[in-house]
Write a protein that holds these residues in place. Sequence first.
Motif, short mmCIF file in Angstrom:
data_model
loop_
_atom_site.label_atom_id
_atom_site.label_comp_id
_atom_site.label_asym_id
_atom_site.label_seq_id
_atom_site.Cartn_x
_atom_site.Cartn_y
_atom_site.Cartn_z
N LEU A 148 -2.64 -4.35 -3.34
CA LEU A 148 -2.76 -3.32 -4.36
C LEU A 148 -1.62 -3.54 -5.35
CD1 LEU A 148 -3.54 -0.29 -1.99
CD2 LEU A 148 -5.17 -1.67 -3.31
N ARG A 149 -1.91 -4.27 -6.43
CA ARG A 149 -0.89 -4.68 -7.40
C ARG A 149 -1.51 -4.76 -8.79
NH1 ARG A 149 0.76 -10.50 -5.13
NH2 ARG A 149 -1.42 -10.78 -5.69
N PRO A 150 -0.87 -4.27 -9.81
CA PRO A 150 0.29 -3.36 -9.73
C PRO A 150 -0.17 -1.96 -9.35
CG PRO A 150 -0.31 -3.72 -12.02
CD PRO A 150 -1.24 -4.59 -11.20
N ALA A 151 0.56 -1.35 -8.47
CA ALA A 151 0.25 0.01 -8.02
C ALA A 151 1.56 0.68 -7.62
CB ALA A 151 -0.72 -0.01 -6.85
N ARG A 152 1.72 1.93 -8.03
CA ARG A 152 2.97 2.64 -7.77
C ARG A 152 2.70 3.88 -6.91
NH1 ARG A 152 7.74 1.99 -10.06
NH2 ARG A 152 6.81 0.67 -11.69
N PRO A 153 3.41 4.01 -5.77
CA PRO A 153 3.24 5.21 -4.95
C PRO A 153 3.73 6.45 -5.69
CG PRO A 153 4.39 3.47 -3.74
CD PRO A 153 4.37 3.06 -5.18
N ALA A 154 2.87 7.46 -5.76
CA ALA A 154 3.26 8.73 -6.38
C ALA A 154 3.74 9.71 -5.32
CB ALA A 154 2.10 9.32 -7.17
N GLU A 155 3.17 9.60 -4.12
CA GLU A 155 3.55 10.51 -3.04
C GLU A 155 3.37 9.78 -1.71
OE1 GLU A 155 2.17 14.83 -1.11
OE2 GLU A 155 1.33 14.14 -3.03
N VAL A 156 4.37 9.90 -0.85
CA VAL A 156 4.32 9.28 0.47
C VAL A 156 4.57 10.36 1.51
CG1 VAL A 156 5.32 7.56 2.02
CG2 VAL A 156 5.18 7.09 -0.44
N ASP A 174 -2.59 6.28 -9.60
CA ASP A 174 -3.93 6.39 -10.16
C ASP A 174 -4.83 7.33 -9.36
OD1 ASP A 174 -4.51 4.98 -7.87
OD2 ASP A 174 -5.34 3.22 -8.89
N GLY A 175 -4.26 7.98 -8.32
CA GLY A 175 -5.01 8.93 -7.52
C GLY A 175 -5.59 8.37 -6.24
N GLN A 176 -5.62 7.04 -6.10
CA GLN A 176 -6.15 6.44 -4.88
C GLN A 176 -5.23 6.78 -3.70
OE1 GLN A 176 -6.55 2.19 -5.08
NE2 GLN A 176 -7.23 1.96 -2.97
N THR A 177 -5.84 7.01 -2.54
CA THR A 177 -5.08 7.34 -1.34
C THR A 177 -5.38 6.33 -0.23
OG1 THR A 177 -5.11 9.69 -1.86
CG2 THR A 177 -4.60 9.10 0.40
N VAL A 178 -4.32 5.87 0.43
CA VAL A 178 -4.48 4.99 1.58
C VAL A 178 -3.75 5.60 2.76
CG1 VAL A 178 -4.78 2.87 0.24
CG2 VAL A 178 -2.48 3.60 0.86
N GLU A 179 -4.31 5.39 3.95
CA GLU A 179 -3.72 5.92 5.18
C GLU A 179 -3.41 4.78 6.13
OE1 GLU A 179 -6.33 8.84 6.85
OE2 GLU A 179 -5.43 10.46 5.68
N GLY A 180 -2.48 5.02 7.02
CA GLY A 180 -2.13 4.02 8.01
C GLY A 180 -1.39 4.64 9.17
#
Length: 406
Positions: free
Chosen positions: A127-135, A148-154
């Motif tokens: 995921l590049r370029p992509a900036r975390p807005a919230e962790v 950009d609003g996309q969410t990933v989980e792990g």
Amino acid sequence: MDRYDVIILGGGLVGLTLGIALARHQISVAVIDPADPEKTLAASFDGRASAVASAPWRMLEAIGVGERLAGRGCPIATIRVQDGLSPESLMFEPAAEDGALGYMFENRDLRLALDATARDIEGLTLLRPARPAEVHRDLDGVRVTLADGQTVEGALLIGAEGRQSPTREAAGITIARWSYDHVAMIASIAHEKPHGGTAYEIFYPAGPFAILPLIDGADGEHRSALVWTVDAKHAPAMLGLPDRAYQAEAEKRMGGMLGAVRIISPRSSYPLGFHHAARITDTRLALVGDAAHGIHPIAGQGVNLGYRDVAALTEVLVEGMRLGMDPGDAQLLARYQRWRSLDSFMVAASTDGLTRLFGLPGRAPRAIRRFGLGAVQRLGPLKQRFMAEARGETGKLPRLLQGLAI
């Protein structure tokens, strides 16, 4: 919402290597990096070069990166350490059957090889370029919301963003940090005489002056990378020198050992400092590379220390998941903490000690340093210990550093 076993924040040399190593062992990974690969892979982005010690090189070969670097690295056949231009020096020369101490690569070649390998591996999402807005991390898992609003989980978050790691700061992990008040000036040079695969570390009161061998250019010119340490107060004037004056100063510090030199790259610089995290884990979090420890480049161990983190963490996670454990399990993170904390601290402390020892002015300290170099040169077991450290082969070696799949 996409779900992965591991989410890595930071796609530099260490972060992307970790993503490749995990994916090679069937662990699903997302690498999130704010940098645009079109810019980071451009020829003008990073003019530095890195020494990859022999043990980390075996890891790169084991995870499929080495084949993409074939013919791009210069074997380090010898390391020569000396105090100023004194004839008394310490020579690390491995036996022929032991192979090179490591390989010098231009950082751009490393980035290109890692990028090409990462794009080809199943189970690794870039995921590049992509900036975390919230962790968000808790006992149940990790969730990262991108700008950009996309969410990933792990199940596990890896902080690999470098020295100013926001993930480390957000976790409240304290660090020991100080500045050396020195600046490292970086440039590539062409020189009249061949280097013979020798890396030189010449110590001056203002700081070390390293000449690191690169492969010859396409036209056969002999090339090396310079890492020239100067007092911070002198750095602007040194960087502002015309090329001819800069070359003359470099030749003077080299004592003419490689003949006439010529600058063949843009010059750059960066301030030198030390930091070491009090711990490298937290709830569903592990730190690797410069996010965990930043050291002086005096011994060329910076990226290699990060590669040791990669090898150890990969082994811990692969073995744990084969037993049915969650990759974010506190027991696995505790094992990683135990494995890496002492080794990384000892390397960091050693490089800091060397920096301070060789920075002491005066005749008495200089005489002691030169006597010490001569003593180590004559004491076989001690010299072998230093050589093993340069190779990255001390302590309990993870399998990847032995060139073995897990």
